[in-house]
Each structure stands twice: as C-alpha cells, then as structure tokens.
Design a protein around this motif. Structure first.
Motif, PDB file in Angstrom:
ATOM      1  N   ARG A  34     -25.706 -49.513  10.336  1.00  0.00           N
ATOM      2  CA  ARG A  34     -25.485 -48.078  10.088  1.00  0.00           C
ATOM      3  C   ARG A  34     -25.646 -47.265  11.378  1.00  0.00           C
ATOM      4  NH1 ARG A  34     -27.503 -50.866   6.178  1.00  0.00           N
ATOM      5  NH2 ARG A  34     -26.857 -50.557   4.030  1.00  0.00           N
ATOM      6  N   LYS A  35     -25.546 -47.920  12.520  1.00  0.00           N
ATOM      7  CA  LYS A  35     -25.794 -47.305  13.814  1.00  0.00           C
ATOM      8  C   LYS A  35     -24.935 -46.055  14.026  1.00  0.00           C
ATOM      9  CE  LYS A  35     -24.644 -50.043  16.995  1.00  0.00           C
ATOM     10  NZ  LYS A  35     -24.446 -51.038  18.045  1.00  0.00           N
ATOM     11  N   GLU A  36     -23.657 -46.154  13.745  1.00  0.00           N
ATOM     12  CA  GLU A  36     -22.744 -45.024  13.984  1.00  0.00           C
ATOM     13  C   GLU A  36     -23.064 -43.847  13.062  1.00  0.00           C
ATOM     14  OE1 GLU A  36     -18.819 -46.579  13.624  1.00  0.00           O
ATOM     15  OE2 GLU A  36     -19.090 -47.951  15.313  1.00  0.00           O
ATOM     16  N   LYS A  37     -23.317 -44.147  11.794  1.00  0.00           N
ATOM     17  CA  LYS A  37     -23.615 -43.084  10.836  1.00  0.00           C
ATOM     18  C   LYS A  37     -24.920 -42.371  11.206  1.00  0.00           C
ATOM     19  CE  LYS A  37     -23.654 -42.013   5.965  1.00  0.00           C
ATOM     20  NZ  LYS A  37     -23.573 -42.481   4.606  1.00  0.00           N
ATOM     21  N   ILE A  38     -25.914 -43.153  11.633  1.00  0.00           N
ATOM     22  CA  ILE A  38     -27.199 -42.569  12.035  1.00  0.00           C
ATOM     23  C   ILE A  38     -26.990 -41.653  13.238  1.00  0.00           C
ATOM     24  CG2 ILE A  38     -29.457 -43.105  13.038  1.00  0.00           C
ATOM     25  CD1 ILE A  38     -29.456 -45.671  11.320  1.00  0.00           C
ATOM     26  N   ALA A  39     -26.242 -42.133  14.239  1.00  0.00           N
ATOM     27  CA  ALA A  39     -25.994 -41.327  15.438  1.00  0.00           C
ATOM     28  C   ALA A  39     -25.246 -40.042  15.080  1.00  0.00           C
ATOM     29  CB  ALA A  39     -25.199 -42.138  16.454  1.00  0.00           C
ATOM     30  N   GLN A  40     -24.257 -40.175  14.209  1.00  0.00           N
ATOM     31  CA  GLN A  40     -23.462 -38.994  13.814  1.00  0.00           C
ATOM     32  C   GLN A  40     -24.344 -37.975  13.091  1.00  0.00           C
ATOM     33  OE1 GLN A  40     -20.396 -39.950  11.035  1.00  0.00           O
ATOM     34  NE2 GLN A  40     -19.534 -37.901  11.005  1.00  0.00           N
ATOM     35  N   LEU A  41     -25.155 -38.425  12.140  1.00  0.00           N
ATOM     36  CA  LEU A  41     -26.001 -37.514  11.375  1.00  0.00           C
ATOM     37  C   LEU A  41     -27.077 -36.888  12.268  1.00  0.00           C
ATOM     38  CD1 LEU A  41     -26.217 -36.398   8.537  1.00  0.00           C
ATOM     39  CD2 LEU A  41     -27.770 -38.250   7.980  1.00  0.00           C
ATOM     40  N   GLU A  42     -27.630 -37.644  13.192  1.00  0.00           N
ATOM     41  CA  GLU A  42     -28.624 -37.082  14.118  1.00  0.00           C
ATOM     42  C   GLU A  42     -28.006 -35.997  14.989  1.00  0.00           C
ATOM     43  OE1 GLU A  42     -30.144 -40.560  16.138  1.00  0.00           O
ATOM     44  OE2 GLU A  42     -31.948 -40.571  14.886  1.00  0.00           O
ATOM     45  N   GLU A  43     -26.775 -36.242  15.419  1.00  0.00           N
ATOM     46  CA  GLU A  43     -26.073 -35.254  16.247  1.00  0.00           C
ATOM     47  C   GLU A  43     -25.832 -33.965  15.453  1.00  0.00           C
ATOM     48  OE1 GLU A  43     -21.724 -34.962  18.167  1.00  0.00           O
ATOM     49  OE2 GLU A  43     -22.816 -36.831  18.625  1.00  0.00           O
ATOM     50  N   GLU A  44     -25.415 -34.126  14.200  1.00  0.00           N
ATOM     51  CA  GLU A  44     -25.185 -32.942  13.351  1.00  0.00           C
ATOM     52  C   GLU A  44     -26.487 -32.176  13.147  1.00  0.00           C
ATOM     53  OE1 GLU A  44     -23.431 -34.232   9.688  1.00  0.00           O
ATOM     54  OE2 GLU A  44     -21.634 -35.011  10.672  1.00  0.00           O
ATOM     55  N   LEU A  45     -27.556 -32.881  12.883  1.00  0.00           N
ATOM     56  CA  LEU A  45     -28.839 -32.227  12.662  1.00  0.00           C
ATOM     57  C   LEU A  45     -29.346 -31.556  13.933  1.00  0.00           C
ATOM     58  CD1 LEU A  45     -30.615 -34.825  10.355  1.00  0.00           C
ATOM     59  CD2 LEU A  45     -29.849 -32.532   9.728  1.00  0.00           C
ATOM     60  N   GLU A  46     -29.067 -32.167  15.093  1.00  0.00           N
ATOM     61  CA  GLU A  46     -29.456 -31.556  16.361  1.00  0.00           C
ATOM     62  C   GLU A  46     -28.715 -30.241  16.579  1.00  0.00           C
ATOM     63  OE1 GLU A  46     -29.385 -33.518  20.286  1.00  0.00           O
ATOM     64  OE2 GLU A  46     -30.333 -35.178  19.205  1.00  0.00           O
ATOM     65  N   GLN A  47     -27.428 -30.244  16.257  1.00  0.00           N
ATOM     66  CA  GLN A  47     -26.629 -29.029  16.404  1.00  0.00           C
ATOM     67  C   GLN A  47     -27.145 -27.938  15.471  1.00  0.00           C
ATOM     68  OE1 GLN A  47     -22.591 -30.181  15.748  1.00  0.00           O
ATOM     69  NE2 GLN A  47     -22.361 -31.113  17.776  1.00  0.00           N
ATOM     70  N   GLN A  48     -27.457 -28.320  14.224  1.00  0.00           N
ATOM     71  CA  GLN A  48     -28.002 -27.349  13.267  1.00  0.00           C
ATOM     72  C   GLN A  48     -29.361 -26.847  13.752  1.00  0.00           C
ATOM     73  OE1 GLN A  48     -28.166 -29.261   9.467  1.00  0.00           O
ATOM     74  NE2 GLN A  48     -25.946 -29.219   9.174  1.00  0.00           N
ATOM     75  N   GLY A  49     -30.151 -27.764  14.309  1.00  0.00           N
ATOM     76  CA  GLY A  49     -31.469 -27.396  14.802  1.00  0.00           C
ATOM     77  C   GLY A  49     -31.374 -26.440  15.971  1.00  0.00           C
ATOM     78  N   THR A  50     -30.403 -26.647  16.838  1.00  0.00           N
ATOM     79  CA  THR A  50     -30.215 -25.769  17.986  1.00  0.00           C
ATOM     80  C   THR A  50     -29.828 -24.374  17.519  1.00  0.00           C
ATOM     81  OG1 THR A  50     -29.449 -27.666  19.263  1.00  0.00           O
ATOM     82  CG2 THR A  50     -29.012 -25.512  20.178  1.00  0.00           C
ATOM     83  N   GLU A  51     -28.937 -24.329  16.532  1.00  0.00           N
ATOM     84  CA  GLU A  51     -28.497 -23.028  16.007  1.00  0.00           C
ATOM     85  C   GLU A  51     -29.646 -22.304  15.316  1.00  0.00           C
ATOM     86  OE1 GLU A  51     -25.265 -23.981  13.454  1.00  0.00           O
ATOM     87  OE2 GLU A  51     -23.962 -24.589  15.099  1.00  0.00           O
ATOM     88  N   SER A  52     -30.394 -23.015  14.528  1.00  0.00           N
ATOM     89  CA  SER A  52     -31.486 -22.361  13.807  1.00  0.00           C
ATOM     90  C   SER A  52     -32.635 -22.029  14.743  1.00  0.00           C
ATOM     91  CB  SER A  52     -31.960 -23.226  12.648  1.00  0.00           C
ATOM     92  OG  SER A  52     -32.506 -24.427  13.145  1.00  0.00           O
ATOM     93  N   GLN A  53     -32.773 -22.789  15.822  1.00  0.00           N
ATOM     94  CA  GLN A  53     -33.840 -22.531  16.782  1.00  0.00           C
ATOM     95  C   GLN A  53     -33.569 -21.221  17.532  1.00  0.00           C
ATOM     96  OE1 GLN A  53     -34.315 -25.522  19.815  1.00  0.00           O
ATOM     97  NE2 GLN A  53     -36.474 -25.756  19.248  1.00  0.00           N
ATOM     98  N   GLU A  54     -32.348 -20.955  17.777  1.00  0.00           N
ATOM     99  CA  GLU A  54     -31.999 -19.724  18.474  1.00  0.00           C
ATOM    100  C   GLU A  54     -32.338 -18.505  17.624  1.00  0.00           C
ATOM    101  OE1 GLU A  54     -27.861 -20.238  19.325  1.00  0.00           O
ATOM    102  OE2 GLU A  54     -28.222 -21.715  20.885  1.00  0.00           O
ATOM    103  N   THR A  55     -32.236 -18.636  16.313  1.00  0.00           N
ATOM    104  CA  THR A  55     -32.506 -17.509  15.426  1.00  0.00           C
ATOM    105  C   THR A  55     -33.959 -17.453  14.972  1.00  0.00           C
ATOM    106  OG1 THR A  55     -31.865 -18.812  13.503  1.00  0.00           O
ATOM    107  CG2 THR A  55     -30.149 -17.489  14.575  1.00  0.00           C
TER     108      THR A  55
END
Length: 180
Positions: free
Chosen positions: A43-64
């Motif tokens: 599940r390496k690819e799926k894990i990497a993809q989901l972590e990347e999505e969560l990082e992007q969401q985290g960056t957006e929410s961190q700014e606010t």
C-alpha cells in the motif's frame, strides 16, 4: 494460512500522526512487525498519496489556525496516552498468558521426562532380569547337551553290547541246535 490484517491506510496514517511507531501499531493491531511491513509495502503508493493530501490540508489549516494548542489537540494527546496505557495493559496481560502457557508446557515436559526416566529404570531392571534368565538358560542348555552326549555314549555302548549279545545268542543257538 495468512491472517487478514484489520487495518486501513487511514487508520495507519492516523496512528502514525499520533506518534505511534510501527512496532506499537503492530502490537495494537495484534500482528507482527513483518506482517505490518508487508502490508505497508503493498500500500506504499496509497499511503504516500494520502499523507501528501493530509500535509496539504494541514498546511492550509495551519495558516488559518492560531499557534496555541486547541482543546482537540489536548484530547488527542490524552487519547494517545490512554491508547499507549491500554496497549501496555494488553501487552502485560498477553505476556502473563504466554508465561502461564509456557509454565504449563514446562510442567508437561517435566512430567514426560519423569515418566521416561521411570520407564528407563523399569526397562533397565527388566533387561538385567532377562540377561540373568538368558545366562541360566544357556547353562541349562549346556547341561542338557552334556546329558545328551553321555546318553548317546551309553546308547552306543548299549548297542554294541546288544550286538555282541545277539551274536553270542545266535552262536549259542546254532551250537545247541546243530551240534547236538
């Protein structure tokens, strides 16, 4: 037979974000580290993809968001501690069960060993008795062989004597009958 691993990629990432290591996650899910490693590899690819999505969401929410911790972060830390404590409790119970099973197994093997040793002692005594019986029978066989040899000699002597007596009786009969 392989055991189905009850773990989703989302759960795995959530547990990793809570600070759990792979070893702890494996223990929580009651699987081996090797099973978790294999599960992750597929599940390496799926894990990497989901972590990347969560990082992007985290960056957006961190700014606010504000820099100070919120109630939900405090709850998450408490939940993490509670989960860790629960995991330790389960591990302690599991270790106690394993220890009890091993003690029972040791007791079983100890009983088997004692039984084997008692059987060995009994068989050793039987062997000694049988060896004595064999020796007695050999002596008896030798004695019977010697008796047989003596009787054969007596029979041979008796046969010679009988022949001699028959010849004497025949000569005597001839002399008595024809010489008269």
């Amino acid at each position: 037979m392989t055991k189905k691993i009850d773990l989703t990629v989302e759960e795995y990432i959530d547990l990793r974000r809570q600070g759990f290591s792979d070893a702890v996650i494996a223990a929580i899910k009651n699987i081996t580290k090797q099973q978790l490693y294999s599960w992750k590899r597929f599940r390496k690819e799926k894990i990497a993809q989901l972590e990347e999505e969560l990082e992007q969401q985290g960056t957006e929410s961190q700014e606010t968001a504000e820099n100070e911790p919120t109630d939900s972060e405090t709850i998450t830390e408490d939940t993490t501690e509670e989960a860790g404590i629960e995991w330790l409790k389960r591990e302690a119970i599991h270790a106690h069960k394993l220890l009890t099973e091993k003690e029972k197994e040791i007791e079983h093997w100890k009983e088997l060993f004692e039984t084997a040793m008692a059987d060995k002692e009994r068989l050793h005594k039987e062997i000694i008795v049988l060896e004595n019986e064999i020796q007695r029978l050999k002596e008896q066989a030798n004695e019977l062989r010697q008796q047989k040899d003596r009787r054969e000699e007596s029979w041979v002597d008796a046969t010679r004597e009988l022949r001699a007596l028959r010849l004497y009786a025949l000569q005597k009969l001839q002399k008595d009958v024809y010489d008269e």
